[in-house]
Design a protein around this motif. Structure first.
Motif, short mmCIF file in Angstrom:
data_model
loop_
_atom_site.label_atom_id
_atom_site.label_comp_id
_atom_site.label_asym_id
_atom_site.label_seq_id
_atom_site.Cartn_x
_atom_site.Cartn_y
_atom_site.Cartn_z
N PRO A 180 49.16 45.74 40.02
CA PRO A 180 48.65 44.42 40.42
C PRO A 180 47.83 43.80 39.29
CG PRO A 180 48.15 46.11 42.08
CD PRO A 180 48.58 46.83 40.85
N ALA A 181 47.89 42.47 39.17
CA ALA A 181 47.24 41.82 38.05
C ALA A 181 46.87 40.39 38.41
CB ALA A 181 48.16 41.82 36.82
N ALA A 182 45.89 39.87 37.69
CA ALA A 182 45.44 38.49 37.88
C ALA A 182 46.26 37.56 37.00
CB ALA A 182 43.96 38.38 37.52
N THR A 183 46.22 36.28 37.31
CA THR A 183 46.93 35.32 36.48
C THR A 183 46.41 35.34 35.05
OG1 THR A 183 45.42 33.57 37.24
CG2 THR A 183 47.51 33.81 38.42
N ALA A 184 45.12 35.62 34.86
CA ALA A 184 44.58 35.72 33.50
C ALA A 184 45.22 36.87 32.73
CB ALA A 184 43.07 35.90 33.55
N ASP A 185 45.58 37.95 33.43
CA ASP A 185 46.26 39.06 32.79
C ASP A 185 47.67 38.66 32.34
OD1 ASP A 185 44.14 40.94 33.21
OD2 ASP A 185 44.79 41.13 35.29
N ILE A 186 48.36 37.91 33.19
CA ILE A 186 49.72 37.46 32.85
C ILE A 186 49.67 36.60 31.60
CG2 ILE A 186 51.73 36.17 33.63
CD1 ILE A 186 50.86 36.81 36.52
N ARG A 187 48.68 35.71 31.54
CA ARG A 187 48.56 34.84 30.37
C ARG A 187 48.20 35.63 29.12
NH1 ARG A 187 45.41 29.02 29.81
NH2 ARG A 187 45.62 28.84 27.55
N ALA A 188 47.28 36.60 29.26
CA ALA A 188 46.87 37.39 28.10
C ALA A 188 48.05 38.19 27.54
CB ALA A 188 45.73 38.33 28.48
N TRP A 189 48.90 38.70 28.43
CA TRP A 189 50.06 39.47 27.98
C TRP A 189 51.09 38.59 27.28
CZ3 TRP A 189 54.91 38.60 30.49
CH2 TRP A 189 55.97 39.39 30.00
N SER A 190 51.40 37.47 27.86
CA SER A 190 52.49 36.64 27.34
C SER A 190 52.05 35.70 26.25
CB SER A 190 53.13 35.83 28.48
OG SER A 190 52.21 34.86 28.96
N GLY A 191 50.80 35.26 26.31
CA GLY A 191 50.33 34.20 25.42
C GLY A 191 50.71 32.82 25.88
N VAL A 192 51.49 32.73 26.97
CA VAL A 192 51.98 31.45 27.47
C VAL A 192 51.02 30.90 28.51
CG1 VAL A 192 53.87 30.33 28.72
CG2 VAL A 192 54.37 32.08 27.01
N ALA A 193 50.63 29.65 28.33
CA ALA A 193 49.64 29.05 29.24
C ALA A 193 50.27 28.40 30.46
CB ALA A 193 48.82 27.99 28.48
N GLY A 194 51.54 28.07 30.41
CA GLY A 194 52.12 27.25 31.47
C GLY A 194 52.77 28.00 32.60
N LEU A 195 52.17 29.11 33.06
CA LEU A 195 52.77 29.88 34.14
C LEU A 195 52.12 29.70 35.51
CD1 LEU A 195 53.52 33.23 32.28
CD2 LEU A 195 55.14 31.45 32.93
N PRO A 196 50.98 29.02 35.65
CA PRO A 196 50.39 28.87 36.99
C PRO A 196 51.33 28.25 38.01
CG PRO A 196 48.78 28.29 35.34
CD PRO A 196 50.07 28.49 34.61
N ALA A 197 52.16 27.28 37.58
CA ALA A 197 53.08 26.67 38.53
C ALA A 197 54.11 27.67 39.01
CB ALA A 197 53.77 25.47 37.88
N ALA A 198 54.57 28.54 38.12
CA ALA A 198 55.51 29.58 38.53
C ALA A 198 54.85 30.54 39.50
CB ALA A 198 56.02 30.33 37.29
N VAL A 199 53.58 30.86 39.26
CA VAL A 199 52.86 31.73 40.19
C VAL A 199 52.75 31.07 41.55
CG1 VAL A 199 50.61 32.77 40.68
CG2 VAL A 199 51.58 32.93 38.38
N ARG A 200 52.40 29.79 41.57
CA ARG A 200 52.28 29.09 42.86
C ARG A 200 53.61 29.10 43.61
NH1 ARG A 200 49.09 25.59 39.70
NH2 ARG A 200 50.78 24.11 39.44
N ALA A 201 54.69 28.93 42.89
CA ALA A 201 56.00 28.91 43.55
C ALA A 201 56.36 30.25 44.15
CB ALA A 201 57.08 28.47 42.55
N LEU A 202 55.77 31.32 43.62
CA LEU A 202 56.09 32.67 44.08
C LEU A 202 55.11 33.22 45.10
CD1 LEU A 202 57.00 34.37 40.66
CD2 LEU A 202 58.60 33.62 42.43
N ARG A 203 54.02 32.51 45.39
CA ARG A 203 52.95 33.11 46.17
C ARG A 203 53.41 33.66 47.52
NH1 ARG A 203 47.58 32.54 44.27
NH2 ARG A 203 47.04 33.78 46.10
N ASP A 204 54.38 32.99 48.16
CA ASP A 204 54.81 33.46 49.48
C ASP A 204 55.53 34.80 49.42
OD1 ASP A 204 53.72 31.26 50.66
OD2 ASP A 204 55.63 30.16 50.85
N GLU A 205 56.05 35.17 48.26
CA GLU A 205 56.75 36.45 48.16
C GLU A 205 55.89 37.55 47.54
OE1 GLU A 205 59.56 36.70 44.38
OE2 GLU A 205 59.98 34.87 45.51
#
Length: 378
Positions: free
Chosen positions: A228-253
């Protein structure tokens, strides 16, 4: 919301990184599951795979590289990674903006007046002859003897930020020294880099998370290997800033937890989350291993006092799942420098795993020495 302690997160990370139990998964599928292996030091991924794969031998990674199943390329955080051919082609465009921005930030003054579109077109035109080139050769061909920005800055912009490149073998082969020769990813792999469907946040995806399938895939794949990881972890790993929208789209799953700091952690519902009491074997990690670097909060696997080792190129030893020592080789010795006092059983386990690693490295190493406890590495 369930709170997961550092030990819960540690065991989840170890399980998903194949560091609790070695796997028999083939090399390409392992690299795919891990989303990549950091590889700016060409020999380090061999140790990373040896610590994760049952009966791993170097020729297996060599074959994956020469058969073009795995490729060396700039990707996450503008760092050279080993990535599968499929992921390199699918993910590169999603990282383009970040890669350009990081090069331009590093060489802001030197590249201030560069026409990026014109430079990219010139780079692609030069490489159209399908001849591998070093960065210096590419810069020479693009400049054509004309004065321009400093060669280093221009070369890094071309090979890391503008023209998706593969670093060709023999670079990265076992115990082989070879300079970097570049060829466009599409030429080396025989397929084009996948375009993104639309523009938006950070140039891609925006608030239409449902229109960002690549971003959603990155989130799912990251959680499978690091959650399990936070959105800040996802960004730190990838370096990509534009993933919050993708996270929001996936929240129900996704399922959610909290860590001991109160951060919201995301995870896949069926991903392994072993008991915190699960025994963890000693593991030797290479320099820059993403099991450590793949998080913004690395407290699940390394103490704050030693965070500096993870970016200084020091190799780590996991004892009971946490970074407890560094290691290196010195002639016929494998040297282990503890970061804390190790019990007698822990020292025996470190020596046993170290002897196995020495056999794998095949450098005439005939003993494992455990030195005095190191001071903090900040």
């Amino acid at each position: 919301m369930t709170v997961l302690g550092a030990r819960d997160l540690n065991r989840a990370t170890l399980a998903r990184q194949y560091l609790l139990d070695r796997t028999t998964t083939p090399v390409k599928e392992t690299v795919a599951h891990l989303c990549s292996l950091q590889a700016q030091e060409p020999q380090e991924p061999f140790t990373g795979l040896w610590s994760r794969l049952y009966a791993f031998t170097p020729d297996r990674l060599d074959r994956a590289l020469t058969d073009r199943q795995v490729v060396r390329t700039h990707l996450m955080r503008r760092t050279v990674h080993l990535v599968t051919d499929d992921d390199a082609l699918a993910w590169r465009a999603r990282h383009d903006t970040m890669l350009r921005q990081r090069v331009l930030a590093t060489y802001r003054r030197e590249l201030a007046d560069v026409d990026l579109d014109a430079l990219a077109a010139a780079g692609r035109a030069v490489m159209a002859d399908r001849r591998p080139r070093t960065m210096a050769e590419l810069v020479d061909a693009v400049q054509g003897g004309r004065p321009g920005p400093p060669r280093r800055a221009l070369g890094e912009l071309l090979v890391a930020g503008l023209v998706p490149m593969a670093q060709l073998p023999p670079r990265g082969l076992w115990q082989t020294k070879g300079g970097v020769r570049n060829l466009p990813l599409a030429t080396w792999l025989g397929r084009d880099v996948a375009p993104l469907p639309d523009e938006g946040d950070e140039g891609h995806g925006g608030d239409q998370g449902h229109e960002d399938p690549v971003g959603q895939q990155l989130v799912r794949r990251y959680l499978a290997a690091y959650g399990p990881a936070a959105t800040a972890d996802i960004r730190a790993w990838s370096g990509v800033a534009g993933l919050p929208a993708a996270v929001r789209a996936l929240r129900d799953e996704l399922v959610t937890f909290r860590d001991e700091r109160g951060r919201v952690l995301l995870d896949l519902p069926d991903a392994p989350r072993p008991s915190p009491d699960t025994p963890a074997p000693v593991r030797f990690l290479p320099a820059f291993d993403n099991a450590i670097l793949g998080y913004q909060d690395r407290g699940r696997i390394i103490d704050d006092a030693h965070l500096g080792l993870s970016v200084a190129g020091l190799r780590a030893v996991l004892v009971d799942g946490r970074v407890a020592a560094t290691w290196t080789t010195d002639g016929r010795r494998l040297l282990v420098a503890p970061l804390r006092s190790l019990s007698a059983p822990e020292q025996e386990a470190v020596r046993e795993e170290g002897h196995d690693l020495a056999v794998f490295l095949d450098r005439g190493i005939d003993r494992v020495d455990i030195t005095a406890v190191r001071t903090a590495i900040g």
